[in-house]
Design a protein around this motif. Structure first.
Motif, short mmCIF file in Angstrom:
data_model
loop_
_atom_site.label_atom_id
_atom_site.label_comp_id
_atom_site.label_asym_id
_atom_site.label_seq_id
_atom_site.Cartn_x
_atom_site.Cartn_y
_atom_site.Cartn_z
N PHE A 157 0.84 -1.21 0.00
CA PHE A 157 0.00 0.00 0.00
C PHE A 157 0.88 1.26 0.00
N GLU A 158 1.95 1.25 0.78
CA GLU A 158 2.84 2.43 0.84
C GLU A 158 3.47 2.69 -0.53
N PHE A 159 3.90 1.62 -1.20
CA PHE A 159 4.46 1.75 -2.56
C PHE A 159 3.42 2.38 -3.50
N SER A 160 2.15 2.07 -3.27
CA SER A 160 1.06 2.59 -4.12
C SER A 160 0.57 3.96 -3.64
N ALA A 161 1.41 4.65 -2.87
CA ALA A 161 1.15 6.04 -2.43
C ALA A 161 -0.06 6.15 -1.50
N VAL A 162 -0.36 5.07 -0.76
CA VAL A 162 -1.42 5.14 0.26
C VAL A 162 -0.77 5.54 1.58
N ASP A 163 -1.43 6.41 2.34
CA ASP A 163 -0.94 6.79 3.67
C ASP A 163 -1.33 5.64 4.61
N VAL A 164 -0.34 4.87 5.07
CA VAL A 164 -0.62 3.68 5.88
C VAL A 164 -0.31 3.95 7.35
N LEU A 165 -1.30 3.70 8.21
CA LEU A 165 -1.08 3.77 9.65
C LEU A 165 -0.85 2.33 10.13
N ARG A 166 0.43 2.02 10.42
CA ARG A 166 0.77 0.65 10.87
C ARG A 166 0.51 0.57 12.37
N ARG A 167 -0.45 -0.23 12.76
CA ARG A 167 -0.88 -0.23 14.16
C ARG A 167 -0.61 -1.57 14.84
N ASN A 168 0.05 -1.48 16.00
CA ASN A 168 0.29 -2.66 16.83
C ASN A 168 -0.70 -2.60 18.00
N HIS A 169 -1.78 -3.38 17.88
CA HIS A 169 -2.87 -3.35 18.87
C HIS A 169 -2.52 -4.37 19.97
N VAL A 170 -1.50 -4.05 20.76
CA VAL A 170 -1.01 -5.03 21.74
C VAL A 170 -2.04 -5.25 22.86
N GLY A 171 -2.03 -6.47 23.41
CA GLY A 171 -2.91 -6.79 24.53
C GLY A 171 -2.26 -6.32 25.82
N ASP A 172 -2.44 -5.02 26.14
CA ASP A 172 -1.73 -4.45 27.30
C ASP A 172 -2.71 -4.04 28.40
N TRP A 173 -3.89 -4.63 28.40
CA TRP A 173 -4.91 -4.24 29.38
C TRP A 173 -5.74 -5.47 29.68
N GLY A 174 -6.27 -5.57 30.89
CA GLY A 174 -7.14 -6.71 31.14
C GLY A 174 -6.81 -7.40 32.45
N THR A 175 -7.56 -8.46 32.72
CA THR A 175 -7.53 -9.09 34.04
C THR A 175 -6.17 -9.72 34.36
N GLN A 176 -5.39 -10.15 33.33
CA GLN A 176 -4.13 -10.83 33.64
C GLN A 176 -3.15 -9.90 34.38
N PHE A 177 -3.34 -8.58 34.22
CA PHE A 177 -2.39 -7.66 34.86
C PHE A 177 -2.54 -7.63 36.38
N GLY A 178 -3.75 -7.90 36.87
CA GLY A 178 -3.94 -7.97 38.32
C GLY A 178 -3.05 -9.04 38.91
N MET A 179 -3.07 -10.19 38.27
CA MET A 179 -2.28 -11.35 38.71
C MET A 179 -0.77 -11.03 38.67
N LEU A 180 -0.34 -10.41 37.56
CA LEU A 180 1.10 -10.10 37.40
C LEU A 180 1.56 -9.06 38.42
N ILE A 181 0.76 -8.01 38.59
CA ILE A 181 1.14 -6.92 39.50
C ILE A 181 1.16 -7.42 40.95
N GLU A 182 0.16 -8.19 41.33
CA GLU A 182 0.07 -8.70 42.70
C GLU A 182 1.25 -9.62 42.99
N TYR A 183 1.61 -10.44 42.00
CA TYR A 183 2.74 -11.37 42.17
C TYR A 183 4.05 -10.59 42.31
N LEU A 184 4.18 -9.52 41.52
CA LEU A 184 5.37 -8.67 41.59
C LEU A 184 5.50 -8.06 42.99
N PHE A 185 4.40 -7.50 43.50
CA PHE A 185 4.43 -6.89 44.83
C PHE A 185 4.77 -7.92 45.91
N GLU A 186 4.25 -9.13 45.75
CA GLU A 186 4.43 -10.17 46.76
C GLU A 186 5.88 -10.68 46.77
#
Length: 590
Positions: A157-186
C-alpha cells in the motif's frame, strides 16, 4: 518526477470504457472487463456477452454477441499501446500490445525509476492492524504470520502512495495484569529498586503468577482487586503495569529488529478511556439490550449476541474493538481498516463489523463504498508431524531463536558452498553476516507469504532453505546471477539506460518484457484482494521466464547486447522491488 500512469490493465480498461460509451451511450454504469489472455492476444475484453444480454430484443443494430465485440473493437480510441485487435467467438476482443510501446514503457521505468510503475489505488489512507502480541506473553508463531503478512500488505500500500497507519494493537490491558502486579508486589516488595531483574524472564514470571492465581484463592482475590486499582488509576499499580509493558516491549523489539518491521503501538489501553463514550452512543441509538445480566447487541445473521459489557460491568474485546473502529474512522480518518489475525477470530470480527454498520459508522458491504473494513485471516503453522508447531518440550517456539536458527543455517550453507568453490577469500565477515541474514530471514518470510494465507503451512527449515524451486534462496540466487551478468559485460548500465534501445524480436525477449510490464497490476491485485502470495507467484514466474530468455538469447557479445542488458537490468530492478515489498533484502552476489 515522472507521473504514475497506472497499470497496463488500468490503461486498457480506460480505453475499453471509452469504447463502451461510444458504442452504447446510455450504459455509463458498465465496468470494463479486461484480463490477461491465455491464448489469442495479450489481453482480452470480455464485455460483449453482458452487453448483448442487456440489448437483445430491443431492436438494436447488433445481431449477436460477436457483432457487439466487433463494435467495441471498432470504437477503441486510437492509442500507441495497441498494435492490433481481433474478435473471437461470442465477442471476445483480443488486444495485442505494440512492441514499441512495451519497450518504451520498460525503458522509461529504467530512467525514471520503478516508482512510476506503482499502481493507482482508490484508497488514500488505510490502517493496517497487525502483529498485536499480548504483553507478558511470548510472541508465538501466529504473531509471526500476522507480522510478516501485515508488513507486506503495508509495504504494498505504501508503494502505491497510500498513507498507511501501521498499528500494533497489543494486549496491554485486562484481568491478567492484576495477577502479574500482585505477584510482583508479593515477590519483590522493593520492585522499583530491583527493576528489570525482579521480573527476569517474563514468560517464567507469567507462568509462576498464573500457577499462584489458580492454586491460591486469597491471592486470586487480591489479584482481582489489583485490576480494579489499576483501572482506577492508582499510582503504584500504574507504575508496575508500565514496567511490565516496557520489559515485554523490549522483547518484542528483538523480533521486529530482525524482521525489519516498523509499527506504531496503540494497544488496548489506548482505547480504554474512550469506551464509555462508545457504549453511550450505542445505547442512545437503541442498539444495546440487557441479556442475562450483560449488555449486548443482537445482530442479524448471528445466533449469539455480541457482548459489549460483561455481567461484572467490565469491558471486553468487543468493547475495545468497536471503540477502536470508531476512533480509526472518525479521528484517524481511515478509509480502509485491515485486521490481520488467525482465521479463528473471523466470527468475532464479522460481529464487530456488523455492529459498526448497525451504528451507521460504515456503509453496507453491497454498497461497495469507502470506508471499509476487512479481516485478513490466516491458517496455522504446523510442524513436520502435521500438528501445531511446537518445540520438543511442547513449549511455544521462541521467535528470536527461530529466526536466529534460520540465519545460522543459512550462514553454514553459504560458507560450505564458498569453500567448495574456492571463493571464500573474496568475502568479508561483514558480507557473510549480511548475506546470511538476508537469506535466512528472507527464507522464513517467503515460506509464509508464498502460500495462500488462508491455508495452514508446514514450517520446515530444510524446505525453506533449499536453493531449488519456489524458495527465497533460489530467488536470491537468480537475482545475484542477473547482477553478475550486468557486471561481467563491463558496460556502464546507467549510460545504456539513457542511450540504448530495447528490441523484442525474439519470442523469449517479448515474453519476458510482457511479464515485466504486468508488475503494476499484480501489486494492484495483491492489494485489492489482500493476498501477498499473488506477488510471490509473479516473482517466481519472472525468474523462470528470465532463465528461459537467458538460455535462448545470448546476452554478452551478441549483436543485441545493449537491448538484452537493459532487459536484464529491468528484471533485476523489478525483482528487487518485489523483494522489498515482501520485506526481504536482496543480495547482489552469492
Amino acid at each position: 518526477m515522472a507521473e504514475r500512469t497506472g497499470s497496463v490493465k488500468q490503461q486498457l480498461a480506460n480505453l475499453v470504457k471509452s469504447s463502451i460509451q461510444a458504442t452504447f451511450p446510455g450504459f455509463s454504469d458498465v465496468e470494463p472487463q479486461v484480463a490477461v489472455s491465455a491464448k489469442f492476444g495479450d489481453y482480452q475484453c470480455n464485455n460483449a456477452m453482458g452487453l448483448w444480454s442487456r440489448i437483445k430484443g430491443s431492436g438494436t443494430e447488433f445481431k449477436n454477441p460477436n457483432s457487439v465485440g466487433q463494435g467495441l473493437a471498432r470504437n477503441l480510441p486510437q492509442s500507441e499501446i495497441i498494435e492490433s485487435t481481433s474478435v473471437a467467438g461470442p465477442g471476445f476482443v483480443n488486444i495485442n500490445l505494440s512492441n514499441d510501446w512495451i519497450s518504451k514503457r520498460i525503458k522509461d521505468m529504467l530512467v525514471d525509476g520503478i516508482q512510476t510503475w506503482a499502481p493507482i489505488l482508490l484508497v488514500k489512507r488505510a490502517v493496517v492492524d497487525f502483529s498485536s502480541p499480548n504483553i507478558a506473553k511470548e510472541m508465538h508463531v501466529g504473531n509471526l504470520r500476522s507480522t510478516i503478512i501485515g508488513d507486506t500488505l503495508a509495504r504494498m500500500f505504501e508503494f502505491s502512495a497510500v498513507d498507511v497507519l501501521r498499528r500494533n494493537h497489543v494486549g496491554d490491558w485486562g484481568t491478567q495484569f492484576g495477577m502479574l502486579i500482585e505477584y510482583l508486589f508479593e515477590q519483590f516488595p522493593n520492585w522499583e529498586d530491583v527493576g528489570n531483574q525482579a521480573i527476569g524472564d517474563l514468560q517464567e514470571f507469567y507462568k509462576a503468577s498464573k500457577k499462584r492465581f489458580d492454586d491460591d484463592a486469597s491471592f486470586k482475590e487480591r489479584a482481582q482487586q489489583a485490576v480494579v486499582k489499576l483501572q482506577g488509576g492508582e499510582v503504584k499499580h500504574r507504575a508496575a503495569w508500565k514496567k511490565i509493558c516496557e520489559i515485554s516491549r523490549s522483547e518484542f523489539d528483538l523480533v521486529y529488529k530482525r524482521l525489519n518491521v516498523h509499527l506504531e503501538e496503540k494497544g488496548e489501553s489506548f482505547y480504554n478511556p474512550y469506551i464509555p463514550h462508545t457504549i453511550k452512543e450505542l445505547t442512545d441509538k437503541g442498539l444495546i439490550e440487557e441479556s442475562e445480566g450483560a449488555r449486548v447487541i443482537f445482530l442479524e445473521g448471528f445466533n449469539i449476541p455480541l457482548i459489549v459489557v460483561k455481567k461484572d460491568g467490565g469491558y471486553n474485546y468487543a468493547s475495545t474493538d468497536l471503540t477502536a473502529i470508531k476512533y480509526r474512522l472518525q479521528v484517524e480518518q481511515a478509509e480502509w481498516i485491515i485486521y490481520i489475525t488467525d482465521v479463528g477470530q473471523q466470527q468475532h470480527f464479522d460481529m464487530v463489523f456488523s455492529a459498526a454498520r448497525k451504528a451507521g459508522w460504515l456503509p453496507q458491504p453491497e454498497e461497495k463504498k469507502f470506508p471499509r473494513v476487512s479481516h485478513v485471516g490466516f491458517g496455522l503453522v504446523l510442524g513436520s508431524d502435521g500438528k501445531r508447531f511446537r518445540t520438543r518440550s511442547s513449549e511455544v517456539v521462541r521467535l528470536v531463536e527461530l529466526l536466529d536458527e534460520a540465519k545460522a543455517r543459512s550462514k553454514d550453507e553459504l560458507i560450505q558452498r564458498l569453500e567448495k568453490n574456492g571463493t571464500i577469500s573474496d568475502w568479508t565477515d561483514g558480507e557473510l553476516e549480511q548475506t546470511a541474514e538476508a537469506v535466512g530471514y528472507g527464507a522464513v518470510k517467503y515460506a509464509d507469504l508464498k502460500n495462500n494465507r488462508l491455508t495452514n503451512y508446514v514450517f520446515s527449515f530444510d524446505q525453506m532453505l533449499k536453493n531449488q524451486g519456489n524458495t527465497a534462496v533460489y530467488l536470491e540466487y537468480a537475482h545475484a546471477r542477473i547482477c553478475s551478468i550486468v557486471r561481467r559485460s563491463n558496460r556502464d548500465i546507467d549510460t545504456l539506460k539513457k542511450t540504448g534501445t530495447i528490441t523484442l524480436n525474439h519470442h523469449d525477449e517479448r515474453a519476458l518484457a510482457f511479464h515485466l510490464i504486468q508488475f503494476a497490476e499484480v501489486v494492484e491485485e495483491a492489494c485489492n484482494n489482500l493476498l501477498p502470495n499473488v506477488l510471490c507467484e509473479y516473482l517466481y514466474n519472472l525468474s523462470e521466464m528470465f532463465n528461459q530468455f537467458y538460455t535462448n538469447c545470448r546476452v554478452i557479445d551478441s549483436p543485441e547486447e545493449t537491448s538484452r542488458l537493459l532487459l536484464c537490468e529491468a528484471t533485476a530492478t523489478v525483482m528487487r522491488k518485489c523483494f522489498e515489498l515482501l520485506g526481504i533484502n536482496p543480495v547482489f552476489k552469492l
